[in-house]
Design a protein around this motif. Structure first.
Motif, PDB file in Angstrom:
ATOM      1  N   GLU A  41       0.821  -1.121  -0.026  1.00 26.19           N
ATOM      2  CA  GLU A  41       0.038   0.019   0.152  1.00 26.19           C
ATOM      3  C   GLU A  41       0.848   1.182  -0.092  1.00 26.19           C
ATOM      4  N   SER A  45      -1.424   6.622   1.383  1.00 30.95           N
ATOM      5  CA  SER A  45      -2.581   6.023   1.879  1.00 30.95           C
ATOM      6  C   SER A  45      -2.506   5.399   3.103  1.00 30.95           C
ATOM      7  N   LYS A  49      -5.026   6.719   6.131  1.00 29.30           N
ATOM      8  CA  LYS A  49      -6.097   5.879   7.005  1.00 29.30           C
ATOM      9  C   LYS A  49      -6.008   5.949   8.204  1.00 29.30           C
ATOM     10  N   THR A  76      -5.124   5.212  -3.754  1.00 31.15           N
ATOM     11  CA  THR A  76      -5.100   6.733  -3.095  1.00 31.15           C
ATOM     12  C   THR A  76      -6.302   7.165  -3.593  1.00 31.15           C
ATOM     13  N   TRP A  78      -9.640   6.794  -2.830  1.00 32.62           N
ATOM     14  CA  TRP A  78     -10.429   7.000  -1.920  1.00 32.62           C
ATOM     15  C   TRP A  78     -10.288   8.423  -1.254  1.00 32.62           C
ATOM     16  N   MET A  79      -8.940   8.941  -1.240  1.00 35.30           N
ATOM     17  CA  MET A  79      -8.794  10.235  -0.516  1.00 35.30           C
ATOM     18  C   MET A  79      -9.625  11.421  -1.155  1.00 35.30           C
TER      19      MET A  79
END
Length: 268
Positions: A41, A45, A49, A76, A78-79
């Motif tokens: 990952e 990220s 999280k 990344t 989702w950010m």
């Protein structure tokens, strides 16, 4: 009557890069160091999280030259849509990023870096509990704490009476009052890894006291703060991992080994 809950804070996540090719990123096939995969990952990220899932972090501001580009990766993305995540574009230096963050958000600000890949809720809890209420604060790990857990780990140390200290990339800025510190930091930022130059910037008396080990690390930070009219604190971190960030390939290997050990312990 119950105690009031701690006030929520804004976290500033520094994810910028210096001009030119990032050699560590290039070694791992990415343009930005913060996108280096750690245990599968991207660092950015992973740290984000931890921050957005902490109950005291009300907002996360990612600071980079081009945050949208960082959010273009599948891991990344989702950010870009998370309700807690905002961005701040432009600043390339730490001092400029924090100053811009204070101008945009006010205060207080909890600041960390995207290469702080071993960050945990326990670290955040301890740091915020100790830093809240001060004008400025910085986290650090004492040498014996690190070497007891990771004797082969190489860090940059500042030597004081009763201990050697390594920075933990955890900072607290209570508000605009911290500006004199940022002005000073801007002038010495290129020497941030050269501890004596940083100490010397606060004057010969503080430098002499540190050189002769007449003062402790916490005393040095408090005295440096008073020279700028600030209530400053060194937060001693009990977690050895708090000062292990990712600056070189051996750090990537060490961080991945620590994360694997954590996963194994959790599974057990």
């Amino acid at each position: 009557m119950t105690d009031a809950l701690p006030a929520p804070v804004t976290a500033l996540l520094l994810a910028g890069r210096r001009p030119g090719i990032d050699p560590l990123g290039a070694a791992y096939g990415v343009e930005d160091k913060v996108l280096i995969p750690i245990a599968g990952e991207p660092m950015l990220s992973r740290v984000a999280k931890i921050l957005v899932s902490h109950p005291r972090i009300a907002k996360l501001v990612v600071v980079a030259q081009d945050p949208a580009a960082l959010f273009g990766e599948e891991a990344t993305r989702w950010m870009a849509i998370h309700h807690k995540v905002a961005t701040l574009s432009g600043p390339s230096s730490v001092s400029a990023a924090v100053e811009a963050g204070l101008a945009q958000q006010g205060g207080p600000l909890f600041v960390t870096t995207a290469d702080n890949a071993l960050l945990t809720h326990a670290m955040i809890d301890h740091f915020l509990a100790q830093a809240t209420g001060h004008d400025v604060a910085a986290g650090a790990v004492e040498r014996r704490i690190l070497l007891a857990a990771y004797p082969a780990s190489a860090r940059t140390w500042l030597k004081f009476k009763q201990g050697w200290w390594s920075g933990a990339n955890l900072f607290w800025f209570g508000g605009p009052k911290a500006k004199p510190l940022l002005d000073l930091w801007r002038g010495i930022e290129q020497d941030r890894k050269k501890g004596w130059k940083v100490i010397a910037s606060f004057g010969p008396i503080l430098l002499l006291g540190a050189a002769l080990r007449l003062i402790t690390g916490p005393d040095a930070v408090a005295r440096a703060g008073r020279k700028l009219g600030l209530d400053a604190k060194l937060v001693a971190m009990p977690q050895a991992e708090a000062c292990i960030d990712v600056d070189k390939p051996s750090d990537v290997e060490q961080v991945e080994a620590i994360l694997a050990a954590r996963a194994a312990d959790k599974g057990a």
